[in-house]
Every structure is written in C-alpha cells, then in structure tokens.
Scaffold this motif. Structure first.
Motif: not given
Length: 271
Positions: A137-142
């Motif tokens: 999910e953090l990769a999706a944001v970034m």
C-alpha cells in the motif's frame, strides 16, 4: 463590452503562441498518452530548481523541529520502497535515471505524501501509522506521487496559472469589466484547470500502479489503499467540483487497469 467568447479566443491564441505540446512520459502498459501543453519559457530545469529550494527549506524546518526522521523502521521502509520504485522510473522517462532523487520521512499526523518536480519525495508518518499501511500500500502511494513528478504535473499546473493570468491581462487591455473578468476566470478554471487536475490524478494512479507492479509490489494494494483513504476522509465533495476523482471512480479505474500490470508483478516475483 468584448464578448466572452472573443476574450476566450484571444487568450487561447496567445496561450498557444507561448506553449508547446509535449509528451513527458511514455504511455506504458496502462496507456497514458495525453499531450501536455507547457509554456516554453518555463523549462523543466527551472521548475526542478525552484522546487529543490523549497524542498530543502521544508527539510531544514523539519530538522530544526526535530521531526525529520532518518533512522526509524518506517524511515528505512520508505527509503527501501522508494529505491525500488525509482529504479523503474526510466521505463516511463529515461532521463529520470539522472534526477537527483531524494527521499525523506517527516514525523507528522498528516495523512500525506508527495513527490515534487525532479524527484523530491516526502512521506508523513501519519499516513503510515494511522492507516496502518502495508509495504504494498505504501508503494501504491509513493508510486502515485512519483508519477506526478514524471508527468511534470507541477510544471503543467504552473503553465495553466500563466494562462489564467494572461486572461486577466488580455481582458483588462480590451476593456472587459470586472464581472466579465470573473466569468472568464471561472471559465478558464472549470474548462481548463479542474478537469485536467482530475485527469492528472487518474494519470498518476495508472502510472503509479504500473511502477509499483514493476517494482514487485502487489497492484491490488492500490484498491485497499484508497478504501482506507476514503474511510479516513469521510464524505467527499461532488466529483465535478473536485480536483480528485471520487473514491468509487478512482477504484473502478484502478480495478480495470490491474490486469494490464499484473504480469509485471508476477515477473518481479510476486504471486
């Protein structure tokens, strides 16, 4: 009084004279192919330099307040995920390999992250901690934020701002009254700025989805991410008046694109 349609035509003519149509990135598997109109006097390098100064000021202020996080587990997570995403950026934009990428985590309750022109990334700890984001999910944001930088949405917005300013100047020179100027500005904003801003968000969603998949992060996490965002944000404004797509529209677009990028995730070792 000069009719508004004539004011719009004159403004458009002047805008086109100072603009150039560019393709900042390749379309990728997700097919982002829109031409962008940029003021030729506003170069990529100039915008990157301007933002770099602002970025350093933000870091300096955070450091002085003791909230610039360089060593926590989350700071290490952010850095590791960013490096994997950045390695895929040249797929969309080869010159991104030479950018001066920087990644920082700031301790704050803000549910926010951004990647400014030239690859300057800031993630706020509240986003990770309050939403309990997984690495995917953090990769999706970034990935989403990096996509904004690759597409030069900041420079594009500045070019549009020049357009609004030019509309004012043209209107004043032609003797358009204040009421007419306000109507013209509203037309420029709604017909030019807001729809493209929603379009920019969709572009960032799609390119970010592919970046994350190529970096080995599960693209399905983009759906759970925006579900968490929607729950945290509560009620959203009507989509027509918002610069962001509604949560349902955003997730529908992402869901349709996931099959296009899933092979990259699988090739990267995901299951």
């Amino acid at each position: 009084m000069i009719p508004l349609f004539r004011l719009g035509g004159l403004t458009a003519a002047l805008l086109l004279a100072g603009c150039q149509a560019v393709n900042t990135t390749s379309g990728g598997a997700v097919g982002v192919e829109r031409k962008q109109y940029m003021f030729s006097m506003l170069s990529t390098q100039e915008v990157n330099q301007m933002y770099a100064q602002s970025y350093q000021q933000t870091l300096s202020e955070a450091s002085s307040k003791g909230v610039l996080d360089k060593s926590s587990a989350n700071a290490k997570r952010v850095d590791a995920i960013a490096r994997r995403l950045i390695a895929q950026a040249p797929v969309f934009r080869p010159d991104a390999a030479q950018w001066d990428w920087q990644v920082n985590l700031i301790k704050s309750k803000d549910l926010n992250a951004n990647c400014g022109p030239g690859g300057k990334i800031i993630v706020y700890s509240g986003l990770i901690e309050q939403l309990k984001l997984t690495d995917d999910e953090l990769a999706a944001v970034m990935g989403h934020e990096i996509a904004h930088a690759l597409r030069e949405h900041g420079r594009e917005a500045m070019s549009k701002a020049y357009g609004v300013q030019m509309a004012n100047q043209v209107g004043a020179a032609l003797g358009v009254g204040q009421g007419g100027l306000q109507m013209a500005n509203m037309g420029v904003e709604y017909l030019m700025t807001l729809p493209n801003s929603r379009g920019n968000e969709n572009e960032a969603d799609l390119i970010g989805l592919e970046l994350a998949a190529r970096a080995g992060y599960n693209p399905n996490a983009a759906i759970s991410l925006w579900e968490k965002m929607a729950q945290a944000g509560g009620g959203a404004p009507p989509e027509f008046l918002s610069t962001h797509p509604s949560s349902s529209t955003r997730m529908s677009n992402l869901q349709a694109a996931i099959p296009k990028v899933m092979p990259f995730y699988q090739q990267a070792g995901g299951r």
